[in-house]
Motif scaffolding. Sequence first.
Motif, PDB file in Angstrom:
ATOM      1  N   ALA A 100     -25.067  12.040 -18.232  1.00 22.62           N
ATOM      2  CA  ALA A 100     -24.326  12.569 -19.182  1.00 22.62           C
ATOM      3  C   ALA A 100     -24.542  12.574 -20.465  1.00 22.62           C
ATOM      4  N   PHE A 101     -25.333  11.740 -21.038  1.00 23.59           N
ATOM      5  CA  PHE A 101     -26.116  11.842 -22.451  1.00 23.59           C
ATOM      6  C   PHE A 101     -27.126  12.369 -22.231  1.00 23.59           C
ATOM      7  N   GLY A 102     -27.523  13.193 -21.503  1.00 25.59           N
ATOM      8  CA  GLY A 102     -28.936  13.612 -21.330  1.00 25.59           C
ATOM      9  C   GLY A 102     -30.140  12.799 -20.893  1.00 25.59           C
ATOM     10  N   HIS A 103     -31.496  12.865 -21.187  1.00 22.33           N
ATOM     11  CA  HIS A 103     -32.660  12.079 -20.765  1.00 22.33           C
ATOM     12  C   HIS A 103     -33.734  12.864 -21.572  1.00 22.33           C
ATOM     13  N   GLY A 104     -34.701  12.009 -22.004  1.00 28.09           N
ATOM     14  CA  GLY A 104     -35.697  12.371 -22.838  1.00 28.09           C
ATOM     15  C   GLY A 104     -35.669  12.296 -23.980  1.00 28.09           C
ATOM     16  N   ILE A 105     -36.277  12.939 -24.696  1.00 29.66           N
ATOM     17  CA  ILE A 105     -36.521  13.159 -26.268  1.00 29.66           C
ATOM     18  C   ILE A 105     -35.068  13.659 -26.847  1.00 29.66           C
ATOM     19  N   HIS A 106     -34.472  14.270 -26.118  1.00 30.97           N
ATOM     20  CA  HIS A 106     -33.061  14.876 -26.520  1.00 30.97           C
ATOM     21  C   HIS A 106     -31.810  14.013 -26.259  1.00 30.97           C
ATOM     22  N   TYR A 107     -32.273  12.842 -25.828  1.00 31.76           N
ATOM     23  CA  TYR A 107     -30.747  11.833 -25.211  1.00 31.76           C
ATOM     24  C   TYR A 107     -30.181  11.592 -26.462  1.00 31.76           C
ATOM     25  N   CYS A 108     -29.011  11.751 -26.323  1.00 33.96           N
ATOM     26  CA  CYS A 108     -27.862  11.789 -27.293  1.00 33.96           C
ATOM     27  C   CYS A 108     -27.999  10.702 -28.294  1.00 33.96           C
ATOM     28  N   LEU A 109     -27.897  10.909 -29.560  1.00 31.74           N
ATOM     29  CA  LEU A 109     -28.128   9.872 -30.672  1.00 31.74           C
ATOM     30  C   LEU A 109     -26.901   9.055 -30.727  1.00 31.74           C
ATOM     31  N   GLY A 110     -25.808   9.684 -30.576  1.00 32.62           N
ATOM     32  CA  GLY A 110     -24.342   9.207 -30.771  1.00 32.62           C
ATOM     33  C   GLY A 110     -23.978   8.481 -29.598  1.00 32.62           C
ATOM     34  N   ALA A 111     -24.734   8.319 -28.716  1.00 36.43           N
ATOM     35  CA  ALA A 111     -24.121   7.741 -27.095  1.00 36.43           C
ATOM     36  C   ALA A 111     -23.419   6.160 -27.469  1.00 36.43           C
ATOM     37  N   PRO A 112     -24.013   5.565 -28.129  1.00 38.30           N
ATOM     38  CA  PRO A 112     -23.423   4.015 -28.525  1.00 38.30           C
ATOM     39  C   PRO A 112     -22.156   4.131 -29.179  1.00 38.30           C
ATOM     40  N   LEU A 113     -21.806   5.155 -30.211  1.00 33.89           N
ATOM     41  CA  LEU A 113     -20.669   5.126 -30.780  1.00 33.89           C
ATOM     42  C   LEU A 113     -19.424   5.914 -29.748  1.00 33.89           C
ATOM     43  N   ALA A 114     -20.114   6.902 -29.051  1.00 30.69           N
ATOM     44  CA  ALA A 114     -19.029   7.235 -28.112  1.00 30.69           C
ATOM     45  C   ALA A 114     -18.478   6.568 -26.946  1.00 30.69           C
ATOM     46  N   ARG A 115     -19.466   5.367 -26.603  1.00 32.21           N
ATOM     47  CA  ARG A 115     -19.151   4.386 -25.686  1.00 32.21           C
ATOM     48  C   ARG A 115     -17.941   3.576 -26.348  1.00 32.21           C
ATOM     49  N   LEU A 116     -18.358   3.148 -27.567  1.00 34.15           N
ATOM     50  CA  LEU A 116     -17.575   2.144 -28.433  1.00 34.15           C
ATOM     51  C   LEU A 116     -16.082   2.682 -28.408  1.00 34.15           C
ATOM     52  N   GLU A 117     -16.200   3.937 -28.997  1.00 32.55           N
ATOM     53  CA  GLU A 117     -14.769   4.532 -29.098  1.00 32.55           C
ATOM     54  C   GLU A 117     -14.108   4.729 -27.965  1.00 32.55           C
ATOM     55  N   ALA A 118     -14.568   5.182 -26.934  1.00 35.23           N
ATOM     56  CA  ALA A 118     -13.769   4.979 -25.470  1.00 35.23           C
ATOM     57  C   ALA A 118     -13.594   3.745 -24.930  1.00 35.23           C
ATOM     58  N   ARG A 119     -14.128   2.759 -25.173  1.00 38.86           N
ATOM     59  CA  ARG A 119     -13.788   1.390 -24.665  1.00 38.86           C
ATOM     60  C   ARG A 119     -12.575   1.163 -25.399  1.00 38.86           C
ATOM     61  N   ILE A 120     -12.585   1.192 -26.897  1.00 41.32           N
ATOM     62  CA  ILE A 120     -11.369   0.780 -27.661  1.00 41.32           C
ATOM     63  C   ILE A 120     -10.218   1.626 -27.236  1.00 41.32           C
ATOM     64  N   ALA A 121     -10.406   2.975 -27.199  1.00 36.03           N
ATOM     65  CA  ALA A 121      -9.350   3.885 -26.865  1.00 36.03           C
ATOM     66  C   ALA A 121      -8.545   3.605 -25.518  1.00 36.03           C
TER      67      ALA A 121
END
Length: 392
Positions: free
Chosen positions: A333-354
């Motif tokens: 879902a966040f890709g793989h390799g050098i283009h892996y999503c930089l914002g993945a930790p923020l997206a996960r945190l927002e979703a858990r709290i929401a």
Amino acid sequence: MSVIDLGEYGADFTANPYPYYAKMREAGPVHRVRTTDGAELWLIVGYEEARAALADPRLSKSPSVVGMTMLDEQVIGPNLLVLDPPDHTRLRRLVAGQFTGRRVESLRPRLERLTGELADAMAPAGHADLVDSFAFPLPITVICELLGVPAADRDTFRAWTNEIVAPTGAGPEAEAIEGLAAYLDALVEDKRAAGSTDDLLSDLITARAEDGDRLSLAELRALGYLLLIAGHETTVNLIANAVRALLTHPEQLAAVRADFGLLDAVVEETLRWEGPVENATFRFTREPVRIGETLVPAYEPVLVSLASGDRDPARYPDADRFDLHRDARGHLAFGHGIHYCLGAPLARLEARIAIRTLLERFPGLELDPEGGALDWLPGMLIRGVRRLPVRW
């Protein structure tokens, strides 16, 4: 190889593409397809092949490989999603330092306050469109605060980004991109003049590599564009898709209500089962590339289907089942390799709290039976619905 015309599947493909992806996977990991907007390209549908392609340097992210430039690239300038090393390496190095775990975790109190305020505003009515009232305002507020965008401009931003990720036509899309480009240029210049240091965009303006390298105005504009689009549209749909998945799987919902320790599993399984990005952005073959038994010629556009790969039963048994007790690690879902999503930790945190806020505040939360049919976002990039009517 014959061409599969995805347009022939009509609205059913937009609403539920998974059976069509499954049929393609059974026939092979890659296919020549005609997309719903008439473009012909290669679509990778198998998990292992998708994961390999995402990290394969023979598949360039730059449209210049085939003599093209994307509409947003023409107006905004090249961003991380359309660059290869060494340009990608340089920009990623300058930006990555602003997305540390410490910085993301520092946002937790603000995220908890925001979700509480949004829930308070929703509560008296007893019903709401969850996208409009909750899933959209949270990430757009966060990303606009990070970029230092005034609250008064956020509805305009929403109109622009909606048009860019799910275009209603070439004219409106171009107008949205041009409007956003001009706005971002003015925002960067204002922050430079003010010498501001209290937001992410200001930090990016002053960021320097060890060798003194800095971001140009065009690069700052492109990064602001990418952060705005990728930083909120995907999270809107991650939150909405997770809630919809839980509300349509009552036994899984009951398990989460009984044990909030399952919140991580909700987020990861949603990312796998109904992630917000259906297909990665374009790649282009630099040379002939063999995928499975198929040799994809040089200078051809390629789409990697994250949605199909993550439903591949060869990787995830009983892959069409939403199951919080499965091991969803390795999803794409966040890709793989050098283009892996930089914002993945923020997206996960927002979703858990929401999700936790919604389940705690609204014990009777359910889909609104009078809400009508789901209106799925068009196109093959973002996977989500325009509205999610709920009641409690």
